[in-house]
Design a protein around this motif. Sequence first.
Motif, short mmCIF file in Angstrom:
data_model
loop_
_atom_site.label_atom_id
_atom_site.label_comp_id
_atom_site.label_asym_id
_atom_site.label_seq_id
_atom_site.Cartn_x
_atom_site.Cartn_y
_atom_site.Cartn_z
N THR A 105 0.86 -1.19 0.00
CA THR A 105 0.00 0.00 0.00
C THR A 105 0.89 1.24 0.00
OG1 THR A 105 0.10 0.10 2.38
CG2 THR A 105 -1.72 -1.17 1.43
N ALA A 106 0.28 2.40 -0.03
CA ALA A 106 1.06 3.65 0.06
C ALA A 106 1.85 3.66 1.38
CB ALA A 106 0.12 4.85 -0.01
N MET A 107 1.23 3.17 2.44
CA MET A 107 1.90 3.12 3.74
C MET A 107 3.11 2.18 3.69
SD MET A 107 0.08 1.77 7.24
CE MET A 107 0.84 1.82 8.85
N GLY A 108 2.93 1.04 3.03
CA GLY A 108 4.03 0.09 2.90
C GLY A 108 5.15 0.64 2.04
N ILE A 109 4.80 1.27 0.94
CA ILE A 109 5.81 1.84 0.05
C ILE A 109 6.57 2.96 0.76
CG2 ILE A 109 6.10 3.24 -2.06
CD1 ILE A 109 3.79 1.58 -3.26
N ASP A 110 5.87 3.67 1.62
CA ASP A 110 6.49 4.79 2.33
C ASP A 110 7.50 4.31 3.39
OD1 ASP A 110 6.70 7.59 2.62
OD2 ASP A 110 5.52 7.49 4.47
N LEU A 111 7.44 3.03 3.72
CA LEU A 111 8.42 2.50 4.68
C LEU A 111 9.76 2.23 3.99
CD1 LEU A 111 8.59 1.61 7.70
CD2 LEU A 111 8.03 -0.70 6.96
N TYR A 112 9.75 2.28 2.69
CA TYR A 112 10.96 1.97 1.92
C TYR A 112 12.17 2.83 2.30
CZ TYR A 112 13.81 1.01 -2.20
OH TYR A 112 14.83 0.68 -3.04
N PRO A 113 12.01 4.14 2.46
CA PRO A 113 13.17 4.93 2.88
C PRO A 113 13.75 4.49 4.23
CG PRO A 113 11.43 6.38 2.09
CD PRO A 113 10.84 5.00 2.16
N VAL A 114 12.91 3.97 5.11
CA VAL A 114 13.41 3.44 6.38
C VAL A 114 14.33 2.25 6.12
CG1 VAL A 114 12.76 2.27 8.53
CG2 VAL A 114 11.41 4.22 7.72
N MET A 115 13.87 1.38 5.23
CA MET A 115 14.70 0.24 4.85
C MET A 115 16.04 0.73 4.28
SD MET A 115 13.11 -2.70 5.25
CE MET A 115 11.49 -3.42 5.38
N LEU A 116 15.97 1.78 3.48
CA LEU A 116 17.20 2.31 2.88
C LEU A 116 18.16 2.85 3.94
CD1 LEU A 116 15.95 4.19 -0.31
CD2 LEU A 116 16.91 1.88 -0.13
N ALA A 117 17.60 3.51 4.95
CA ALA A 117 18.45 4.05 6.01
C ALA A 117 19.08 2.91 6.82
CB ALA A 117 17.63 4.97 6.92
N LEU A 118 18.32 1.86 7.06
CA LEU A 118 18.87 0.69 7.75
C LEU A 118 19.95 0.04 6.90
CD1 LEU A 118 15.47 -0.86 8.95
CD2 LEU A 118 17.24 0.03 10.48
N LEU A 119 19.71 0.03 5.60
CA LEU A 119 20.66 -0.56 4.68
C LEU A 119 21.98 0.21 4.67
CD1 LEU A 119 20.02 -2.03 1.27
CD2 LEU A 119 21.40 0.01 1.27
N ALA A 120 21.86 1.54 4.66
CA ALA A 120 23.08 2.36 4.62
C ALA A 120 23.94 2.10 5.86
CB ALA A 120 22.71 3.84 4.52
N PHE A 121 23.29 1.98 7.00
CA PHE A 121 24.04 1.70 8.23
C PHE A 121 24.71 0.33 8.13
CE2 PHE A 121 24.57 -0.26 12.36
CZ PHE A 121 25.21 0.73 13.08
N GLY A 122 23.94 -0.67 7.70
CA GLY A 122 24.49 -2.03 7.59
C GLY A 122 25.65 -2.10 6.61
N ASP A 123 25.51 -1.41 5.48
CA ASP A 123 26.59 -1.41 4.49
C ASP A 123 27.86 -0.80 5.07
OD1 ASP A 123 25.12 -2.57 2.50
OD2 ASP A 123 24.82 -0.75 1.33
#
Length: 352
Positions: A105-123
Amino acid sequence: MSQATSLRRQTRAPRGAKPRRPRPARLLHERNCSVARTVAILSDSWAFLVLRESYFAATRFETFQSALGIPRQTLTQRLRELTAQGLLRRVQYSERPKRSEYRLTAMGIDLYPVMLALLAFGDKWLCRSEKPPIYLVHNVCGAVCRPMAACSNCKEEVNARSVTYGDGPGAGVSPILDAKRNRRSSDPAVLDRGRPSSVAQTLKVIGDRWSFMVIREAFFGVRQFDELQSKLGIASNILTDRLNRLVAEGIFDRRKYQDLPERFEYRLTEKGRDLYGPLIAMLRWGDRWLSRDEPPLILTHRDCGADFEPTVVCDHCRKPLQASDMSYRLNYRPKNDGRPAKAGRPIAFEQA
Ligand SMILES: [Zn+2]
Ligand SMILES: [Zn+2]
């Protein structure tokens, strides 16, 4: 009987064991926090993995199942929960036989930047090999990009020291909802399923509810054991365990500040301070979707003086990163589960 009830039943003490006294009505309260509400969703290992596969364009039960090797019953339950929480929606795609798929949903898609921020930290901090598992390509500017938590006003990267806090309209405290939050997969090893992922590595560090709360308090300037304990209402053995773990992970430095009696305080390391990006991205998402737009906190960026919304931007062009603008290059061989494995395929999409 609902799934939740049956799970709770299984964890009850066996017959003959001393009956536990019924718990008193919950008295513990904690600060209202959009991040805690977001972590509660993400820190369920299976729910997180299902969401992640959605960002990799999985929509059908069988695709999730073969990508994750998740027990069918668990998958059914997580899909149902994510749908009830509003992150996915169920869409029938075939009449005979009746079949449905799960779209973001729009709410689910909007969580994507959070995933990206978690990803940047992990990388940056948790990657075991030279290359991160995936390269993100920002289709707007064409660059391989590093997601960065920035001020919505000046687009500069923000960190714990450049932001001040004030109470927002949703400030205050709420009862701690233990039961709900504890019903998550207790086995962080589950997070390694499916594909290498810097996001999963990051969730192993902050996805544990107490570890996360301790880190959050650290960002509010709480450093001492006693103060952490009284702020969080946490048992001292659990607090000791989490602090030791976070010191071992390199998130905190332990420093003696008093000799008699010996006392220590816990300060975020550079690595620990870098968790600010993911936390603040969660804050914005939680404010928007879980706090009915009544943010408990108002953030002010010292450098530009403006109240701002945390925004995850491309470090190259500084535009906000959106799922529909991203492609990726895998640095690992994907599992063949029926999805096209072409590099450069967009990650998520379909607005509700
Ligand atoms: Zn700014
Ligand atoms: Zn860009």
